[in-house]
Motif scaffolding. Sequence first.
Motif, mmCIF file in Angstrom:
data_model
loop_
_atom_site.group_PDB
_atom_site.id
_atom_site.type_symbol
_atom_site.label_atom_id
_atom_site.label_comp_id
_atom_site.label_asym_id
_atom_site.label_seq_id
_atom_site.Cartn_x
_atom_site.Cartn_y
_atom_site.Cartn_z
ATOM 1 N N TRP A 339 0.896 -1.252 -0.139
ATOM 2 C CA TRP A 339 -0.073 0.046 0.013
ATOM 3 C C TRP A 339 0.917 1.134 -0.236
ATOM 4 N N TRP A 340 1.794 1.506 0.787
ATOM 5 C CA TRP A 340 2.704 2.455 1.006
ATOM 6 C C TRP A 340 3.669 2.677 -0.066
ATOM 7 N N PHE A 341 3.879 1.495 -0.718
ATOM 8 C CA PHE A 341 4.802 1.541 -2.095
ATOM 9 C C PHE A 341 4.018 2.349 -3.151
ATOM 10 N N GLY A 342 2.737 1.825 -3.245
ATOM 11 C CA GLY A 342 1.929 2.346 -4.429
ATOM 12 C C GLY A 342 1.596 3.914 -4.154
ATOM 13 N N VAL A 343 1.338 4.229 -2.662
ATOM 14 C CA VAL A 343 1.172 5.591 -2.601
ATOM 15 C C VAL A 343 2.618 6.631 -2.750
ATOM 16 N N ALA A 344 3.662 6.001 -2.253
ATOM 17 C CA ALA A 344 4.965 6.651 -2.473
ATOM 18 C C ALA A 344 5.292 6.758 -3.983
ATOM 19 N N MET A 345 4.896 5.913 -4.721
ATOM 20 C CA MET A 345 5.080 5.952 -6.262
ATOM 21 C C MET A 345 4.353 6.867 -6.896
#
Length: 579
Positions: A339-345
Motif C-alpha cells: 500500500w505504502w509503496f503504491g502511495v509513494a510511487m
Amino acid sequence: MTTAVRHFMPATARRLIPNRWDLIAFPLILGFLLLATSGIRETWAPITALQTVPITLDPGNLPEYALRTTLRMLAAMAAALVFTLIYGTLAAKSRRAGLLLVPILDILQSVPVLGYISFTVTFFLALFPGRVLGAECAAIFAIFTSQAWNMTFSFYQSLRTVPRDLEEVSVNLRLSPWQKFWKLEVPFSMPGMIWNMMMSMSGGWFFVVASEAITVGDKTVTLPGVGSYLAMAIQDKNLAAVGWVILTMTVVILVYDQFLFRPMVAWADKFRLEDTASQSAPESWVLNLIQRTHFIQQLLKPFGKLIKTIARLRLNVSLPKGIHSEAHTPVSRGIDVVWWFGVAMLAIYSANILVHFIAREVGVAEVLRVLGLGLITLVRVSLLIVLASVVWVPLGVLIGLRPALAEKIQPLAQFLAAFPANLLFPVFVVFIVHFKLNPDIWLSPLIVLGTQWYILFNVIAGASAFPNDFREAAANFRIRGWQWWRKVMLPGIFPYYVTGAITASGGAWNASIVSEFVSWGNDKVVAHGLGAYIAQTTAAGDYPKILLGIVTMSLFVVLFNRLLWRPMYAIAENKLRLN
C-alpha cells in the motif's frame, strides 16, 4: 365539513382532510417549489444569453439574482453532503485509507477557490457546450470547494469520537455496519454537522464573487447572481449598489435560517448524548407548523417510511479487508508495505509532473520568493487563529449552552460569517490610501472574516452537544471557575474546537487571496503574502505561477496540520472522547 360528519369518518380519512395549518404551510411549500423551478429552468438557456442579458446594477434585478445564487449554494451544499458521507466514512473507518485520504483532505482544503476555478472552468464549459449549465456547474463546483471540507472534517471527527459505550451497545444489538451507520454514527454527528453546514453556507457567500464573476486570463464568465452584482458595484465604486447587496444578503440569510437551518437545529436536538432532559430545547416555528399539519404529514409519511426501511436493512456493507484490517498479522503488514509503496510511487509521479511543469517557466529564485511569501502569510494566519480562539471559544460555549440565546444569535452569526470581505474593500482601501498605512498590517483584519467563524460555529456545536447530565454532575460536585473550564467544558468541546481550528486555517489561507490584494475601482492595495501572489497570477492567467502558488500554499497547510492539528486530533480521539 361539520364536526358531526368528521366524527363518523375513519381516522385515516380525517387525517387526509387539510386543517388550518395545512392552509398556511402548503402555499409556502408550493411557492418555494415554483421559485426553484423557475431558477433551474434558466440553466438550460444558451450561453449566448449571458451576453444578450448583461448584469446591471438595477436593484429590481436583485430578487432574481438572489434566487440564482441561493440555488447554486443549495446545489453545492447537497453535493458537499454526499461527498462528506462517503469521504468522511472512508477516512474514519479505514486505517490505510485514512492515512492517505486525510492528508489529501488537508491539501484539498488548502487549495484556494481561485485555484479550482483556474483549472475547472474550461472543463465544465466544454462538458456542456453552448449551454449556461456548463458555467453554472463551474460556479457550483467553486462554491462546493468552499463548503465541503469543514463538513467532512466535522463528520470525520464525529466518527472517530463515537462513545465507546454506544459502540458496545451497537455490538450487543447485533447491528449490521449499514444499520450502525444510520442508527448511531450519522445521528451522533448531526449537531456538529448542522452547525458546519451553516458555516459552509456562509463560506459560500464569502467566495460568491469569485464563483460568479470568473476571470482567468482572457476567459470571462459572468453569471446572474449577487456575486456578479457585487463585483460590478465594486468596479464602478457604487456604494448604493453595495448597500442593496447587504440588504439582499440579510433578507436571504434570514429566510433560509428560518426555513432550513432553524428547523434542522431543532430536529437535531433529539440526538443529544444525555440521560437527563435538556433544560431548554431549541424550537422552530416552521418545524412546529409542519408537525401540526394533517395533509402534508400524510404526503411526507411514505418518504419517512422509505428512509426508515432503508436504514433498517441488514446490509453487511463494510470496507474491503485489504484496506481496513489493522497491521497485526504478517499478511496485513505485507499489504501495508504494498500500500505504502503504491502511495509513494503516486506521490513521486505527481511531484515529478508538477516540478517539470513549473520548472519550464519558473526559476529557483521565484520558488524561493514564493516560499518567503508563504512564511509571511503563515505568521499572519497563525496570529489570527490564536486571536480568534481567545475571543470565540468562551463566547461559543456561552451561546451553545443556552439554546434560547443560540436561536437569537444564529441568524446574526450566519450573516456575519457570510459577510464577504469584498464589501469592506472600499473602507480599507480609502483608509489605507488616505493615511498611507502599511497594507501588511491593516489588510490582515480582512482575513479574520474567513477564520473566526469556523471556530465559533464548531464550539457552539460542541457546547450544544455537551451532555446535560455531565453539566449537572459538575454542578453537584461544585466545580466552578477555571477548574470547570479545565476539567469539564474544554475537554468536552476539544474535538469540535480542533475541527474548527483546522478548517479555520484553510479558510484563512483562502481568505488571504481576496484580503492581501484588494481593489476599489482603479485603486489597488497589495500586502506581501502568498495570497496576493496567487490573486495577481490568476488575474494574469500565468498558469505555471498559479500552480506554484497553489502547491506552496498546500505544502504550508499540510505541514501545519501534520505538526500541530493532527496530534491534537489524536489527543481528542484517545483521551478526551466521551465514554
